[in-house]
Design an enzyme around this catalytic site. Sequence first.
Site, PDB file in Angstrom:
ATOM      1  N   GLU A  52      -3.811   4.265  -8.366  1.00 12.79           N
ATOM      2  CA  GLU A  52      -5.075   4.863  -7.928  1.00 12.79           C
ATOM      3  C   GLU A  52      -5.092   6.332  -8.329  1.00 12.79           C
ATOM      4  OE1 GLU A  52      -6.099   4.805  -3.687  1.00 12.79           O
ATOM      5  OE2 GLU A  52      -7.606   6.338  -4.120  1.00 12.79           O
ATOM      6  N   ASP A  78      -0.760   6.309  -5.295  1.00 17.16           N
ATOM      7  CA  ASP A  78      -1.799   7.293  -5.638  1.00 17.16           C
ATOM      8  C   ASP A  78      -1.209   8.351  -6.570  1.00 17.16           C
ATOM      9  OD1 ASP A  78      -3.815   6.411  -3.503  1.00 17.16           O
ATOM     10  OD2 ASP A  78      -2.029   6.828  -2.313  1.00 17.16           O
ATOM     11  N   HIS A 126      -0.869  11.173  -2.031  1.00 19.61           N
ATOM     12  CA  HIS A 126      -2.198  10.749  -1.570  1.00 19.61           C
ATOM     13  C   HIS A 126      -3.137  11.920  -1.284  1.00 19.61           C
ATOM     14  CE1 HIS A 126      -5.214   9.495   1.422  1.00 19.61           C
ATOM     15  NE2 HIS A 126      -5.186   8.330   0.806  1.00 19.61           N
ATOM     16  N   GLU A 141       0.532  -0.597  -4.803  1.00 20.04           N
ATOM     17  CA  GLU A 141      -0.496   0.424  -5.041  1.00 20.04           C
ATOM     18  C   GLU A 141       0.133   1.768  -4.719  1.00 20.04           C
ATOM     19  OE1 GLU A 141      -3.929   3.030  -3.440  1.00 20.04           O
ATOM     20  OE2 GLU A 141      -2.016   2.515  -2.579  1.00 20.04           O
ATOM     21  N   HIS A 143       0.834  -1.198   0.000  1.00 23.16           N
ATOM     22  CA  HIS A 143       0.000   0.000   0.000  1.00 23.16           C
ATOM     23  C   HIS A 143       0.871   1.252   0.000  1.00 23.16           C
ATOM     24  CE1 HIS A 143      -2.988   2.731   2.290  1.00 23.16           C
ATOM     25  NE2 HIS A 143      -3.446   2.598   1.062  1.00 23.16           N
TER      26      HIS A 143
HETATM   27  O1  G3P Z   1      -6.398   1.735  -3.289  1.00 21.93           O
HETATM   28  C1  G3P Z   1      -6.614   1.269  -2.003  1.00 21.93           C
HETATM   29  C2  G3P Z   1      -6.435   2.347  -0.973  1.00 21.93           C
HETATM   30  O2  G3P Z   1      -5.223   3.008  -1.215  1.00 21.93           O
HETATM   31  C3  G3P Z   1      -7.565   3.330  -0.995  1.00 21.93           C
HETATM   32  O3  G3P Z   1      -7.505   4.250   0.039  1.00 21.93           O
HETATM   33  O4  G3P Z   1      -7.007   6.430   1.000  1.00 21.93           O
HETATM   34  O5  G3P Z   1      -5.298   4.646   1.087  1.00 21.93           O
HETATM   35  O6  G3P Z   1      -5.829   5.773  -1.055  1.00 21.93           O
HETATM   36  P1  G3P Z   1      -6.364   5.323   0.262  1.00 21.93           P
HETATM   37 MG    MG Z   2      -4.610   4.635  -2.435  1.00 23.07          MG
END
Ligand code: G3P
Ligand code: MG
Length: 251
Positions: free
Chosen positions: A119, A46, A59, A44, A17
């Site tokens: 993302e 952002d 993020h 993953e 993450h």
């Molecule tokens: O993509 C999964 C997760 O990253 C979604 O929530 O807020 O951590 O970007 P967030």
């Molecule tokens: Mg995310």
Amino acid sequence: MIQADAVFSQMPKIIGHRGASGHAPENTLAALRKAAEITTSFVEIDVTITRDSVAVIQHDSDVRRCTNGTGPILLKSLEDVRALDAGSWFAPEFEGERIPTLKEAVGLVQELGLGLNLEIKPTAGWQIPTTKQVAKELLDCWPDALPLLISSFAVECLIEVRRYLPDVPLGYLTSAIPPDWERRMAEYDCASLHCERHYVTKDHVDAIKSAGYRVLVYTVNDPEEAKKLLDWGVDAVITDFPDRIFSKLGQ
Ligand code: G3P
Ligand code: MG
């Protein structure tokens, strides 16, 4: 671009993450390197854009939490963003870490041979310009042989990205699973549903899998919980600590 089935066949059960954000500052090149070092093969991160329309890995819509600066990233130029220290807030050893551009992150993902769940995280209201720019840059720089899965909480982003990247698998990203999830998956041409760990039940997993979709759950840092979800048939858990889950699974 690799088609959905091939992407999912290469997707492991454990996804880092924001990189491996339990071990290095989230969404930095250090977090990607750390993920690879602890043998995570899929991450993953952002992506959002700057004032001068450059896709960068971040993020929050404000840089305050993860850098030594303040203010909305959408109002900063790439030069402003690159002047920020995105590492010291996490630990002194990461001082000097920068917010990466999407192109830099893709370059490192390629060098490390990772798969990517990108993302799209627009500043609210900026869904379309963010997605257009991200898609344009991916068309320029994404290495065709690597697995790519694009997700977003913003359905405008899913719709827009599909216009430019007709084959890329899309993930419907949500906290709680909406009652009409099946209609939404079809409407936005999604191959996977990504939901927050508190809201998912075994019945959801059974129904989503029976309908032919993949299920990913975030952010799962407790190894016992990860094991339970994977035993239910969840395709992958997204975690800040991939190493803890590997240990639990004996990998
Ligand atoms: O993509 C999964 C997760 O990253 C979604 O929530 O807020 O951590 O970007 P967030
Ligand atoms: Mg995310």
